[in-house]
Design an enzyme around this catalytic site. Structure first.
Site, PDB file in Angstrom:
ATOM      1  CD  GLU A 264      -2.238  -1.301   3.120  1.00  0.00           C
ATOM      2  OE1 GLU A 264      -1.446  -0.398   3.720  1.00  0.00           O
ATOM      3  OE2 GLU A 264      -2.710  -2.166   3.278  1.00  0.00           O
ATOM      4  N   PRO A 265       1.627   1.357  -1.065  1.00  0.00           N
ATOM      5  CG  PRO A 265       2.544   1.337  -3.090  1.00  0.00           C
ATOM      6  CD  PRO A 265       1.611   0.854  -2.617  1.00  0.00           C
ATOM      7  N   GLY A 266       1.999   5.057  -0.681  1.00  0.00           N
ATOM      8  CA  GLY A 266       1.346   6.331  -0.900  1.00  0.00           C
ATOM      9  C   GLY A 266       2.390   7.363  -1.220  1.00  0.00           C
ATOM     10  NE  ARG A 303       4.999  15.219   3.669  1.00  0.00           N
ATOM     11  CZ  ARG A 303       6.253  14.934   3.482  1.00  0.00           C
ATOM     12  NH1 ARG A 303       7.083  15.828   2.828  1.00  0.00           N
ATOM     13  NH2 ARG A 303       7.046  13.802   3.978  1.00  0.00           N
ATOM     14  CE1 TYR A 307       3.567  14.287   8.762  1.00  0.00           C
ATOM     15  CE2 TYR A 307       5.336  14.923   7.460  1.00  0.00           C
ATOM     16  CZ  TYR A 307       3.955  14.316   7.739  1.00  0.00           C
ATOM     17  OH  TYR A 307       3.388  13.926   6.475  1.00  0.00           O
ATOM     18  CB  CYS A 334      -0.706  35.331  11.733  1.00  0.00           C
ATOM     19  SG  CYS A 334      -0.697  36.835  10.362  1.00  0.00           S
ATOM     20  CD  GLU A 335       0.314  28.759  13.631  1.00  0.00           C
ATOM     21  OE1 GLU A 335       0.875  27.511  13.939  1.00  0.00           O
ATOM     22  OE2 GLU A 335      -0.872  29.008  14.094  1.00  0.00           O
ATOM     23  CE1 TYR A 369      -0.253  10.492   3.441  1.00  0.00           C
ATOM     24  CE2 TYR A 369       1.797  10.111   2.622  1.00  0.00           C
ATOM     25  CZ  TYR A 369       0.821   9.430   3.109  1.00  0.00           C
ATOM     26  OH  TYR A 369       0.664   8.297   3.022  1.00  0.00           O
TER      27      TYR A 369
END
Ligand SMILES: *Cc1c(COP(=O)(O)O)cnc(C)c1O
Length: 414
Positions: A264-266, A303, A307, A334-335, A369
């Site tokens: 099941e590769p994404g 991303r 992480y 605004c962060e 992602y």
């Protein structure tokens, strides 16, 4: 190596035609990756199930289907998208995590293959269907693998799957309801570099599989590591294919019949196919750093901040590499939203060809992602998506507008 075009169409031309921020995907790259995976496992009966949460654009799903790739979904909505892309129930695998039994029943009624991930749903499935419907079981093999803590899924403390140490309880439930367990599944995590983690997990699953009599499938999940920059270590697919295929074929011989090997590769299929195009709003020279502020933010590509993922960034408007500078590429949210966040989790600069206001700043590995995790945070609309296929750039999702921001708002008197 940087690229300035996709199938002969300049990135700057794409930016001009469709405006920025813009996601562009190269269909050829996806097809190439499907081929690499198939070639690596040519000695076994392999089925590729695209983990579509990586990128759920309907045209990407249709492209996968056209090239013989089936699909793995994690929600009822992804299941519907898969059906819309033309998949039949039996070609869809539902691999949810801790969902209500209603969702599992819905998927079962459509005829999807289901990975049951806890003893509760295993029991409920057995009670409802007995041996009338087959199911797979997601096992947590207690193996450490994956790029970092947030993207590991098979270690002892992970929430995913039924612990391999609960085998006796699994077998008891299966026996009690005369269930037909057609497959065992495990997914080690994402960015798994070394073949070792896969083979360790695979051997744990294959050892356990001997106790199940109705198996048709061994499903080893996804998580293959892709290159984020030049010289990156990636999963060596040829080596992994050879090692796993031989272990799998030995198992089949011992088990007494040939089984299917599922993956099941994404990320592996779509990450490198994507490029995210933004425009430099301003180049801000600070006494210490030079910032490139682009017309996007962590709402569109989260991303790096989520992480610590590394995205290679380059100036698509300037191919002259005789003049370069160190830039910190940041978004407009605004962060703190630094696109050039390093893999080590620290803010960092990137060496880029001189950036001027208005230049197109491109980010690589934007196929997986990225759009699928985007949001309207800061009440910003989401980007458009374009697929380059057969040398032609086609819009596959229009840019949002203000109506999309308001869509579900209900205004009341206050
Ligand atoms: C997310 C996911 C995958 C895909 O992981 P990649 O790292 O993108 O290959 C595969 N299987 C399951 C069950 C997943 O949740």
């Amino acid at each position: 190596m940087h690229y300035y075009d996709i199938q002969g169409i300049q990135l700057t031309e794409l930016a001009e035609k469709f405006d920025t921020p813009l996601y562009v995907y190269d269909a050829n790259k996806i097809i190439e990756k499907i081929g690499i995976l198939r070639d690596s496992f040519k000695d076994v009966n392999i089925k590729i199930k695209y983990a579509c949460k990586a990128n759920t654009n309907l045209s990407i799903l249709k492209l996968m289907r056209k090239h013989g790739v089936e699909i793995d979904v994690v929600s009822p909505e992804e299941l519907r998208l898969a059906l819309m892309a033309g998949y039949e129930g039996a070609q869809i695998t539902f691999t949810p995590s801790g969902v209500s039994f209603d969702e599992i029943e819905l998927a079962a009624e459509i005829g999807a293959r289901i990975n049951l991930d806890n003893l509760d749903v295993l029991e409920a499935f057995g009670k409802l269907y007995g041996n009338k419907k087959g199911a797979l079981i997601r096992i947590k093999p207690h193996v450490f693998g994956g790029g970092n803590e947030k993207i590991m899924t098979a270690h002892p403390e992970s929430k995913f799957g039924i612990s391999i140490h609960q085998k006796d309880q699994i077998l008891e439930i299966v026996k009690k309801y005369d269930m037909k367990i057609i497959g065992l599944h495990q997914h080690t995590g994402s960015d798994v570099k070394n073949a070792d983690a896969f083979t360790q997990a695979a051997s744990a699953i294959l050892e356990m599989a001997k106790d199940f009599k109705d198996l048709e499938i061994i499903d080893l999940g996804g998580g293959f590591k892709v290159a984020y920059k030049d010289g990156d270590i990636t999963t060596n697919m040829a080596e992994l294919g050879a090692v796993l295929s031989s272990a799998f074929l030995n198992f089949c011989q011992e088990y007494g019949r040939p089984l299917q090997l599922w993956f099941e590769p994404g990320k592996f299929l779509v990450s490198e196919a994507g490029t995210f195009l933004t425009t430099a709003n301003t180049v801000k020279k600070d006494p210490i750093k030079t910032f490139v502020c682009v017309n996007s933010g962590l709402n569109h590509l989260g991303r790096p901040m989520m992480y610590g993922a590394y995205h290679d960034i380059f100036n698509a408007s300037n191919q002259d590499d005789s003049q370069q500078d160190d830039y910190r590429v940041v978004g407009y949210i605004c962060e703190t939203d630094t696109f050039s966040w390093s893999a080590e989790g620290q803010q960092s600069e990137r060496r880029m060809n001189t950036v001027n206001k208005g230049d197109i700043i491109a980010m690589k590995n934007a196929g997986a992602y990225c759009f699928s995790m985007s949001s309207q945070y800061n009440s910003r609309i989401r980007p458009a998506e374009v697929l380059v296929i057969n040398g032609e750039a086609k819009l596959i999702r229009r840019r949002e507008n203000f109506d999309d921001i308001l869509r579900n708002t209900v205004e009341v008197d206050v």
